[in-house]
Design a protein around this motif. Structure first.
Motif, short mmCIF file in Angstrom:
data_model
loop_
_atom_site.label_atom_id
_atom_site.label_comp_id
_atom_site.label_asym_id
_atom_site.label_seq_id
_atom_site.Cartn_x
_atom_site.Cartn_y
_atom_site.Cartn_z
N SER A 11 0.81 -1.30 0.03
CA SER A 11 0.06 0.11 0.21
C SER A 11 1.08 1.31 -0.02
N LYS A 15 0.36 2.81 -6.69
CA LYS A 15 -0.59 1.94 -7.76
C LYS A 15 -1.73 2.48 -8.04
N SER A 33 -8.88 -3.93 -7.07
CA SER A 33 -9.33 -5.14 -6.24
C SER A 33 -9.12 -4.76 -4.80
N GLY A 34 -8.15 -3.82 -4.21
CA GLY A 34 -8.36 -3.36 -2.93
C GLY A 34 -9.62 -3.10 -2.59
N ALA A 35 -10.33 -2.19 -3.32
CA ALA A 35 -11.62 -1.78 -2.95
C ALA A 35 -12.78 -2.97 -2.76
N TYR A 37 -11.92 -5.84 -0.98
CA TYR A 37 -11.62 -6.15 0.19
C TYR A 37 -12.05 -5.21 1.11
N ARG A 38 -11.79 -4.01 0.86
CA ARG A 38 -12.40 -2.84 1.60
C ARG A 38 -13.89 -2.91 1.77
N ARG A 89 -12.13 4.41 2.31
CA ARG A 89 -10.49 4.73 2.31
C ARG A 89 -10.19 4.98 3.71
N GLY A 94 -9.28 -0.06 6.00
CA GLY A 94 -8.07 -0.65 5.46
C GLY A 94 -7.37 -1.67 6.53
N SER A 98 -7.28 -5.57 5.68
CA SER A 98 -6.29 -6.60 5.50
C SER A 98 -6.46 -7.85 6.35
N GLN A 114 -13.48 -10.69 -9.71
CA GLN A 114 -12.16 -9.89 -10.22
C GLN A 114 -12.03 -10.45 -11.65
N ARG A 128 -2.47 -6.90 -5.25
CA ARG A 128 -1.59 -7.74 -4.42
C ARG A 128 -0.97 -8.87 -5.09
N MET A 130 -2.66 -9.97 -8.30
CA MET A 130 -2.96 -9.73 -9.60
C MET A 130 -2.26 -10.63 -10.51
N ARG A 178 0.63 -3.61 8.21
CA ARG A 178 -0.22 -3.83 6.99
C ARG A 178 0.68 -4.76 6.01
N ASP A 182 0.05 -8.61 4.76
CA ASP A 182 -0.02 -8.98 3.52
C ASP A 182 0.96 -9.69 3.20
N ARG A 185 0.58 -13.59 5.05
CA ARG A 185 -0.37 -14.42 5.08
C ARG A 185 -0.24 -15.95 4.27
O1 DC Z 1 -4.86 -1.69 -1.93
P1 DC Z 1 -5.72 -1.40 -0.49
O2 DC Z 1 -4.97 -0.54 0.46
O3 DC Z 1 -6.97 -0.57 -1.00
O4 DC Z 1 -6.04 -2.86 -0.21
C1 DC Z 1 -6.66 -3.05 0.98
C2 DC Z 1 -6.21 -4.38 1.82
O5 DC Z 1 -6.54 -5.62 0.85
C3 DC Z 1 -4.83 -4.44 1.85
O6 DC Z 1 -4.54 -4.78 3.13
C4 DC Z 1 -4.36 -5.73 0.97
C5 DC Z 1 -5.71 -6.21 0.47
N1 DC Z 1 -5.63 -6.90 -0.62
C6 DC Z 1 -5.47 -7.99 -1.18
O7 DC Z 1 -5.14 -8.89 -0.18
N2 DC Z 1 -5.46 -8.42 -2.18
C7 DC Z 1 -5.55 -7.62 -3.47
N3 DC Z 1 -5.56 -8.16 -4.62
C8 DC Z 1 -5.84 -6.23 -2.94
C9 DC Z 1 -5.87 -5.72 -1.85
#
Ligand code: DC
Length: 228
Positions: A11, A15, A33-35, A37-38, A89, A94, A98, A114, A128, A130, A178, A182, A185
Protein backbone atom coordinates in the motif's frame (compact mmCIF):
# COMPACT_ATOMS: atom_id res chain seq x y z
CA UNK A 1 -9.07 -13.22 -22.88
CA UNK A 2 -8.72 -9.44 -23.05
CA UNK A 3 -5.23 -7.93 -22.71
CA UNK A 4 -4.42 -7.55 -18.99
CA UNK A 5 -1.80 -5.38 -17.28
CA UNK A 6 -1.32 -6.32 -13.63
CA UNK A 7 0.13 -3.90 -11.07
CA UNK A 8 0.88 -5.34 -7.63
CA UNK A 9 2.74 -3.96 -4.64
CA UNK A 10 2.39 -2.76 -1.05
CA UNK A 11 0.00 0.00 0.00
CA UNK A 12 1.12 3.53 -0.79
CA UNK A 13 3.56 2.60 -3.56
CA UNK A 14 1.52 4.67 -6.03
CA UNK A 15 -0.40 1.82 -7.70
CA UNK A 16 -3.75 3.61 -7.52
CA UNK A 17 -2.64 6.73 -9.36
CA UNK A 18 -0.53 4.73 -11.80
CA UNK A 19 -3.41 2.38 -12.64
CA UNK A 20 -5.91 5.21 -13.14
CA UNK A 21 -3.50 7.00 -15.49
CA UNK A 22 -2.66 3.77 -17.32
CA UNK A 23 -6.31 2.84 -17.82
CA UNK A 24 -7.02 6.37 -19.06
CA UNK A 25 -4.08 6.41 -21.52
CA UNK A 26 -4.84 2.95 -22.88
CA UNK A 27 -8.64 3.26 -22.83
CA UNK A 28 -8.74 0.06 -20.72
CA UNK A 29 -11.07 -0.96 -17.88
CA UNK A 30 -9.79 -0.64 -14.32
CA UNK A 31 -10.01 -3.14 -11.48
CA UNK A 32 -9.24 -1.77 -8.00
CA UNK A 33 -9.19 -5.13 -6.24
CA UNK A 34 -8.28 -3.53 -2.89
CA UNK A 35 -11.66 -1.76 -3.03
CA UNK A 36 -13.37 -5.19 -3.07
CA UNK A 37 -11.56 -6.21 0.15
CA UNK A 38 -12.34 -2.81 1.67
CA UNK A 39 -16.02 -3.20 0.66
CA UNK A 40 -16.11 -6.66 2.22
CA UNK A 41 -14.69 -5.21 5.45
CA UNK A 42 -17.17 -2.33 5.44
CA UNK A 43 -20.15 -4.57 4.66
CA UNK A 44 -19.06 -7.02 7.40
CA UNK A 45 -18.89 -4.13 9.87
CA UNK A 46 -22.36 -2.87 8.84
CA UNK A 47 -23.83 -6.35 9.17
CA UNK A 48 -22.04 -6.90 12.49
CA UNK A 49 -20.54 -10.10 11.06
CA UNK A 50 -18.44 -12.33 13.28
CA UNK A 51 -14.78 -11.54 12.36
CA UNK A 52 -13.74 -15.02 13.44
CA UNK A 53 -16.25 -16.79 11.15
CA UNK A 54 -14.51 -17.19 7.78
CA UNK A 55 -17.57 -18.66 6.02
CA UNK A 56 -19.76 -15.77 7.19
CA UNK A 57 -17.16 -13.30 5.85
CA UNK A 58 -17.05 -15.21 2.54
CA UNK A 59 -20.85 -14.91 2.28
CA UNK A 60 -20.52 -11.14 2.78
CA UNK A 61 -17.90 -11.05 -0.03
CA UNK A 62 -20.07 -13.18 -2.34
CA UNK A 63 -23.16 -11.04 -1.83
CA UNK A 64 -21.55 -7.59 -2.16
CA UNK A 65 -24.06 -5.35 -3.95
CA UNK A 66 -21.38 -3.12 -5.42
CA UNK A 67 -21.28 -0.71 -8.33
CA UNK A 68 -18.24 1.16 -9.65
CA UNK A 69 -19.14 4.37 -11.46
CA UNK A 70 -16.44 6.24 -13.41
CA UNK A 71 -16.74 9.96 -12.63
CA UNK A 72 -14.73 13.14 -13.26
CA UNK A 73 -12.86 12.87 -9.94
CA UNK A 74 -12.07 9.14 -10.25
CA UNK A 75 -14.31 6.14 -9.63
CA UNK A 76 -17.35 6.39 -7.33
CA UNK A 77 -18.08 3.27 -5.30
CA UNK A 78 -21.61 2.28 -4.29
CA UNK A 79 -22.54 -0.38 -1.77
CA UNK A 80 -26.21 -1.37 -1.60
CA UNK A 81 -27.20 2.02 -3.04
CA UNK A 82 -24.99 4.04 -0.65
CA UNK A 83 -22.03 6.12 -1.87
CA UNK A 84 -19.10 4.67 0.13
CA UNK A 85 -16.29 6.20 -1.94
CA UNK A 86 -14.72 7.95 1.06
CA UNK A 87 -15.91 5.53 3.77
CA UNK A 88 -13.86 2.66 2.28
CA UNK A 89 -10.66 4.78 2.35
CA UNK A 90 -10.68 5.21 6.16
CA UNK A 91 -7.64 3.77 8.01
CA UNK A 92 -9.83 1.46 10.12
CA UNK A 93 -11.52 -0.02 7.04
CA UNK A 94 -8.04 -0.55 5.54
CA UNK A 95 -6.90 -2.47 8.62
CA UNK A 96 -10.07 -4.61 8.60
CA UNK A 97 -9.65 -5.16 4.85
CA UNK A 98 -6.18 -6.55 5.51
CA UNK A 99 -7.77 -8.97 8.04
CA UNK A 100 -10.52 -10.20 5.72
CA UNK A 101 -7.97 -10.45 2.90
CA UNK A 102 -6.05 -13.04 4.92
CA UNK A 103 -9.11 -15.29 4.87
CA UNK A 104 -8.98 -17.88 2.07
CA UNK A 105 -12.79 -18.32 1.64
CA UNK A 106 -13.09 -14.53 1.13
CA UNK A 107 -10.35 -14.61 -1.53
CA UNK A 108 -12.07 -17.53 -3.25
CA UNK A 109 -15.43 -15.70 -3.14
CA UNK A 110 -13.91 -12.64 -4.86
CA UNK A 111 -11.90 -14.50 -7.53
CA UNK A 112 -14.51 -14.79 -10.30
CA UNK A 113 -15.78 -11.29 -9.66
CA UNK A 114 -12.25 -9.97 -10.24
CA UNK A 115 -11.72 -12.06 -13.39
CA UNK A 116 -14.99 -10.79 -14.86
CA UNK A 117 -13.42 -7.32 -15.19
CA UNK A 118 -11.15 -8.62 -18.00
CA UNK A 119 -13.15 -7.34 -20.95
CA UNK A 120 -12.17 -5.82 -24.31
CA UNK A 121 -10.29 -3.68 -25.10
CA UNK A 122 -8.24 -4.53 -21.99
CA UNK A 123 -7.85 -4.27 -18.25
CA UNK A 124 -5.48 -2.65 -15.77
CA UNK A 125 -5.68 -4.67 -12.54
CA UNK A 126 -4.44 -3.11 -9.30
CA UNK A 127 -3.77 -5.26 -6.22
CA UNK A 128 -1.49 -7.65 -4.36
CA UNK A 129 -1.97 -10.95 -6.20
CA UNK A 130 -3.13 -9.83 -9.66
CA UNK A 131 -0.04 -11.25 -11.39
CA UNK A 132 0.35 -14.34 -9.21
CA UNK A 133 -3.20 -15.64 -8.66
CA UNK A 134 -5.98 -13.70 -10.38
CA UNK A 135 -4.39 -13.14 -13.83
CA UNK A 136 -1.37 -15.49 -13.94
CA UNK A 137 -1.31 -15.35 -17.78
CA UNK A 138 -1.32 -11.54 -18.05
CA UNK A 139 1.18 -10.41 -20.73
CA UNK A 140 2.39 -7.41 -18.70
CA UNK A 141 3.06 -7.63 -14.96
CA UNK A 142 4.48 -4.87 -12.82
CA UNK A 143 5.47 -5.01 -9.15
CA UNK A 144 5.65 -1.46 -7.81
CA UNK A 145 7.42 -0.72 -4.53
CA UNK A 146 8.70 2.28 -2.57
CA UNK A 147 10.37 2.46 0.84
CA UNK A 148 7.98 2.36 3.85
CA UNK A 149 9.23 5.85 4.87
CA UNK A 150 8.45 7.33 1.46
CA UNK A 151 5.01 5.68 1.43
CA UNK A 152 4.27 7.09 4.91
CA UNK A 153 5.41 10.55 3.75
CA UNK A 154 3.04 10.40 0.74
CA UNK A 155 0.12 9.26 2.94
CA UNK A 156 0.76 12.12 5.38
CA UNK A 157 0.72 14.63 2.50
CA UNK A 158 -2.51 13.11 1.16
CA UNK A 159 -4.21 13.36 4.58
CA UNK A 160 -2.95 16.92 5.10
CA UNK A 161 -4.45 17.88 1.74
CA UNK A 162 -7.73 16.40 2.99
CA UNK A 163 -7.56 18.78 5.99
CA UNK A 164 -6.42 16.19 8.59
CA UNK A 165 -3.44 16.40 10.97
CA UNK A 166 -1.82 12.98 10.64
CA UNK A 167 0.98 11.64 12.82
CA UNK A 168 3.89 10.41 10.64
CA UNK A 169 5.14 7.82 13.14
CA UNK A 170 1.66 6.30 13.58
CA UNK A 171 1.15 6.15 9.81
CA UNK A 172 4.55 4.51 9.32
CA UNK A 173 3.77 1.92 12.01
CA UNK A 174 0.40 1.18 10.32
CA UNK A 175 2.09 0.74 6.94
CA UNK A 176 4.66 -1.64 8.42
CA UNK A 177 1.95 -3.69 10.17
CA UNK A 178 -0.14 -3.94 7.03
CA UNK A 179 2.91 -4.88 4.91
CA UNK A 180 3.73 -7.66 7.34
CA UNK A 181 0.12 -8.95 7.35
CA UNK A 182 -0.06 -8.89 3.54
CA UNK A 183 3.38 -10.50 3.02
CA UNK A 184 3.15 -13.20 5.67
CA UNK A 185 -0.38 -14.51 5.10
CA UNK A 186 -0.60 -18.09 3.89
CA UNK A 187 -2.90 -17.50 0.91
CA UNK A 188 -1.91 -15.25 -1.99
CA UNK A 189 0.73 -13.33 -0.03
CA UNK A 190 2.04 -10.08 -1.43
CA UNK A 191 4.99 -11.05 -3.63
CA UNK A 192 6.13 -10.36 -7.18
CA UNK A 193 5.17 -12.89 -9.86
CA UNK A 194 8.27 -14.61 -11.31
CA UNK A 195 7.71 -12.81 -14.61
CA UNK A 196 6.90 -9.37 -13.12
CA UNK A 197 8.99 -6.29 -13.87
CA UNK A 198 9.91 -4.68 -10.55
CA UNK A 199 9.87 -0.89 -10.32
CA UNK A 200 10.91 1.12 -7.26
CA UNK A 201 9.08 4.46 -7.14
CA UNK A 202 10.93 5.82 -4.07
CA UNK A 203 12.82 8.32 -6.21
CA UNK A 204 10.58 8.31 -9.30
CA UNK A 205 7.68 10.63 -10.08
CA UNK A 206 4.36 9.32 -11.45
CA UNK A 207 5.17 10.51 -14.98
CA UNK A 208 8.41 8.50 -15.07
CA UNK A 209 6.73 5.36 -13.73
CA UNK A 210 3.83 5.78 -16.16
CA UNK A 211 6.21 6.18 -19.12
CA UNK A 212 8.10 3.00 -18.19
CA UNK A 213 4.93 0.93 -17.85
CA UNK A 214 3.42 2.31 -21.06
CA UNK A 215 6.64 1.30 -22.84
CA UNK A 216 6.26 -2.26 -21.48
CA UNK A 217 2.65 -2.38 -22.70
CA UNK A 218 3.58 -1.04 -26.16
CA UNK A 219 6.40 -3.62 -26.45
CA UNK A 220 4.06 -6.42 -25.51
CA UNK A 221 1.28 -5.23 -27.83
CA UNK A 222 3.67 -4.90 -30.78
CA UNK A 223 5.18 -8.31 -29.95
CA UNK A 224 1.77 -9.96 -30.02
CA UNK A 225 0.85 -8.12 -33.25
CA UNK A 226 4.11 -9.34 -34.89
CA UNK A 227 3.39 -12.92 -33.80
CA UNK A 228 -0.03 -12.88 -35.49
O1 DC B 1 -4.79 -1.61 -1.93
P1 DC B 1 -5.66 -1.37 -0.70
O2 DC B 1 -4.93 -0.68 0.40
O3 DC B 1 -6.95 -0.70 -1.04
O4 DC B 1 -6.04 -2.83 -0.17
C1 DC B 1 -6.75 -3.03 1.02
C2 DC B 1 -6.32 -4.35 1.67
O5 DC B 1 -6.73 -5.45 0.84
C3 DC B 1 -4.80 -4.50 1.85
O6 DC B 1 -4.48 -4.75 3.20
C4 DC B 1 -4.40 -5.70 1.08
C5 DC B 1 -5.68 -6.36 0.65
N1 DC B 1 -5.64 -6.75 -0.76
C6 DC B 1 -5.33 -8.04 -1.06
O7 DC B 1 -5.07 -8.84 -0.16
N2 DC B 1 -5.35 -8.47 -2.35
C7 DC B 1 -5.61 -7.61 -3.33
N3 DC B 1 -5.61 -8.06 -4.59
C8 DC B 1 -5.89 -6.27 -3.06
C9 DC B 1 -5.89 -5.85 -1.73
Amino acid sequence: MAFVVTVDGPSGAGKGTLCQRLAQSLGFHLLDSGALYRLTALAAEKQAADWGDEEALAQVAKNLAVRFEPSAGGVKVWLAGEDVTSAIRKEQVGMNASRVAACQPVRAALLQRQRSFAEEPGLVADGRDMGTTVFPDAPVKVFLTASAEERARRRVLQLQLAGETPDYEAILADIETRDRQDRERATSPLKPADDAVQLDSTHLGIEEVLAQVLALVQDSLSGSAAAR
